[in-house]
Design a protein around this motif. Structure first.
Motif, PDB file in Angstrom:
ATOM      1  N   SER A 107     -24.444 -20.284   0.161  1.00 46.48           N
ATOM      2  CA  SER A 107     -25.447 -20.873   1.188  1.00 46.48           C
ATOM      3  C   SER A 107     -26.044 -22.154   0.574  1.00 46.48           C
ATOM      4  CB  SER A 107     -26.198 -19.956   1.553  1.00 46.48           C
ATOM      5  OG  SER A 107     -27.149 -19.654   0.439  1.00 46.48           O
ATOM      6  N   GLU A 108     -26.590 -22.167  -0.768  1.00 43.64           N
ATOM      7  CA  GLU A 108     -27.159 -23.236  -1.347  1.00 43.64           C
ATOM      8  C   GLU A 108     -26.079 -24.700  -1.585  1.00 43.64           C
ATOM      9  OE1 GLU A 108     -29.556 -24.499  -5.208  1.00 43.64           O
ATOM     10  OE2 GLU A 108     -29.106 -22.334  -4.961  1.00 43.64           O
ATOM     11  N   CYS A 109     -24.744 -24.054  -1.763  1.00 44.94           N
ATOM     12  CA  CYS A 109     -23.780 -25.011  -1.899  1.00 44.94           C
ATOM     13  C   CYS A 109     -23.444 -25.979  -0.657  1.00 44.94           C
ATOM     14  CB  CYS A 109     -22.600 -24.689  -2.591  1.00 44.94           C
ATOM     15  SG  CYS A 109     -21.156 -25.550  -2.692  1.00 44.94           S
ATOM     16  N   GLU A 110     -23.496 -25.195   0.343  1.00 43.53           N
ATOM     17  CA  GLU A 110     -23.000 -25.779   1.523  1.00 43.53           C
ATOM     18  C   GLU A 110     -24.267 -26.441   2.308  1.00 43.53           C
ATOM     19  OE1 GLU A 110     -21.233 -22.505   3.804  1.00 43.53           O
ATOM     20  OE2 GLU A 110     -19.349 -22.778   2.939  1.00 43.53           O
ATOM     21  N   HIS A 111     -25.403 -25.948   1.890  1.00 45.93           N
ATOM     22  CA  HIS A 111     -26.720 -26.622   2.439  1.00 45.93           C
ATOM     23  C   HIS A 111     -26.978 -28.137   1.710  1.00 45.93           C
ATOM     24  CE1 HIS A 111     -30.916 -27.173   3.663  1.00 45.93           C
ATOM     25  NE2 HIS A 111     -31.216 -27.436   2.537  1.00 45.93           N
ATOM     26  N   THR A 112     -26.177 -28.282   0.429  1.00 46.21           N
ATOM     27  CA  THR A 112     -26.663 -29.518  -0.240  1.00 46.21           C
ATOM     28  C   THR A 112     -25.310 -30.533   0.280  1.00 46.21           C
ATOM     29  OG1 THR A 112     -25.495 -28.735  -2.232  1.00 46.21           O
ATOM     30  CG2 THR A 112     -27.728 -28.675  -2.116  1.00 46.21           C
ATOM     31  N   GLY A 113     -24.390 -30.050   1.158  1.00 42.52           N
ATOM     32  CA  GLY A 113     -23.352 -30.945   1.578  1.00 42.52           C
ATOM     33  C   GLY A 113     -21.942 -30.813   0.519  1.00 42.52           C
ATOM     34  N   ARG A 114     -22.044 -29.838  -0.116  1.00 42.78           N
ATOM     35  CA  ARG A 114     -20.905 -29.623  -1.000  1.00 42.78           C
ATOM     36  C   ARG A 114     -19.962 -28.614  -0.671  1.00 42.78           C
ATOM     37  NH1 ARG A 114     -25.691 -30.644  -4.768  1.00 42.78           N
ATOM     38  NH2 ARG A 114     -25.458 -32.569  -5.670  1.00 42.78           N
ATOM     39  N   ARG A 123     -15.768 -23.545  -3.588  1.00 44.78           N
ATOM     40  CA  ARG A 123     -14.264 -23.283  -4.146  1.00 44.78           C
ATOM     41  C   ARG A 123     -13.904 -22.729  -5.326  1.00 44.78           C
ATOM     42  NH1 ARG A 123     -12.603 -28.223  -3.558  1.00 44.78           N
ATOM     43  NH2 ARG A 123     -12.378 -28.612  -5.869  1.00 44.78           N
ATOM     44  N   ASP A 124     -13.381 -21.524  -5.540  1.00 48.70           N
ATOM     45  CA  ASP A 124     -13.125 -21.063  -6.739  1.00 48.70           C
ATOM     46  C   ASP A 124     -14.237 -20.475  -7.522  1.00 48.70           C
ATOM     47  OD1 ASP A 124     -10.374 -21.295  -6.475  1.00 48.70           O
ATOM     48  OD2 ASP A 124     -10.564 -23.435  -7.457  1.00 48.70           O
ATOM     49  N   ARG A 125     -15.195 -19.788  -6.661  1.00 52.49           N
ATOM     50  CA  ARG A 125     -16.573 -19.255  -6.972  1.00 52.49           C
ATOM     51  C   ARG A 125     -17.264 -20.293  -7.673  1.00 52.49           C
ATOM     52  NH1 ARG A 125     -15.375 -13.859  -9.843  1.00 52.49           N
ATOM     53  NH2 ARG A 125     -14.128 -15.059 -10.903  1.00 52.49           N
ATOM     54  N   LYS A 126     -17.229 -21.672  -7.158  1.00 52.72           N
ATOM     55  CA  LYS A 126     -17.900 -22.656  -7.953  1.00 52.72           C
ATOM     56  C   LYS A 126     -18.146 -23.705  -6.722  1.00 52.72           C
ATOM     57  CE  LYS A 126     -15.781 -22.769 -12.475  1.00 52.72           C
ATOM     58  NZ  LYS A 126     -15.200 -23.498 -13.499  1.00 52.72           N
ATOM     59  N   CYS A 127     -19.473 -24.311  -7.082  1.00 56.09           N
ATOM     60  CA  CYS A 127     -19.718 -25.375  -5.861  1.00 56.09           C
ATOM     61  C   CYS A 127     -19.410 -26.758  -6.423  1.00 56.09           C
ATOM     62  CB  CYS A 127     -21.430 -25.392  -5.948  1.00 56.09           C
ATOM     63  SG  CYS A 127     -22.092 -26.452  -4.612  1.00 56.09           S
ATOM     64  N   TRP A 128     -18.551 -27.534  -5.615  1.00 53.35           N
ATOM     65  CA  TRP A 128     -17.728 -28.727  -5.952  1.00 53.35           C
ATOM     66  C   TRP A 128     -18.452 -30.099  -5.408  1.00 53.35           C
ATOM     67  CZ3 TRP A 128     -14.421 -29.092  -9.813  1.00 53.35           C
ATOM     68  CH2 TRP A 128     -13.869 -27.961 -10.167  1.00 53.35           C
ATOM     69  N   ASP A 129     -18.762 -30.938  -6.089  1.00 54.92           N
ATOM     70  CA  ASP A 129     -19.333 -32.090  -5.364  1.00 54.92           C
ATOM     71  C   ASP A 129     -18.027 -33.139  -5.425  1.00 54.92           C
ATOM     72  OD1 ASP A 129     -20.596 -34.515  -4.635  1.00 54.92           O
ATOM     73  OD2 ASP A 129     -21.656 -34.747  -6.339  1.00 54.92           O
ATOM     74  N   ASN A 130     -17.548 -33.598  -4.235  1.00 54.44           N
ATOM     75  CA  ASN A 130     -16.300 -34.287  -4.203  1.00 54.44           C
ATOM     76  C   ASN A 130     -16.551 -35.871  -4.286  1.00 54.44           C
ATOM     77  OD1 ASN A 130     -14.533 -32.225  -3.731  1.00 54.44           O
ATOM     78  ND2 ASN A 130     -14.997 -32.182  -1.584  1.00 54.44           N
TER      79      ASN A 130
END
Length: 101
Positions: free
Chosen positions: A78-85, A88-95
């Motif tokens: 939830s925190e990862c998707e809230h920041t727009g990231r 994937r693979d139990r990690k938050c990815w910034d593209n």
């Protein structure tokens, strides 16, 4: 004495004039026009190979290149998707991560 010097001078001027007039032979005209045609073509080819090198280095220095990286301090979806990231693979990815970060 003066007369002989002027005749020699006149002959040398006529000889130089003949040499300069003989430069414009058909062979020399073809060679010159061929060179003037090939020069811009070769310049264009060389610049087309070198231009991508300069634009790649400029874009890297201005920060327009982006790389995907994981953000280690975000550990839930939830925190990862809230920041727009992306999660994937139990990690938050910034593209769109800037390498100078």
């Amino acid at each position: 004495m003066l007369l002989s010097n002027s005749k020699a001078s006149l002959k040398s001027r006529q000889k130089n004039h003949k040499i300069s007039r003989s430069f414009w032979t058909p062979t020399n005209i073809v060679l010159l026009s061929g060179s003037l045609t090939i020069l811009p073509i070769c310049t264009f080819i060389i610049l087309s190979f070198l231009l991508p090198l300069f634009t790649a280095s400029l874009s890297a220095s201005t920060g327009t290149s982006h790389y995907s990286t994981s953000i280690p301090w975000i550990d839930n979806v939830s925190e990862c998707e809230h920041t727009g990231r992306n999660w994937r693979d139990r990690k938050c990815w910034d593209n769109v991560h800037d390498p100078t970060f």
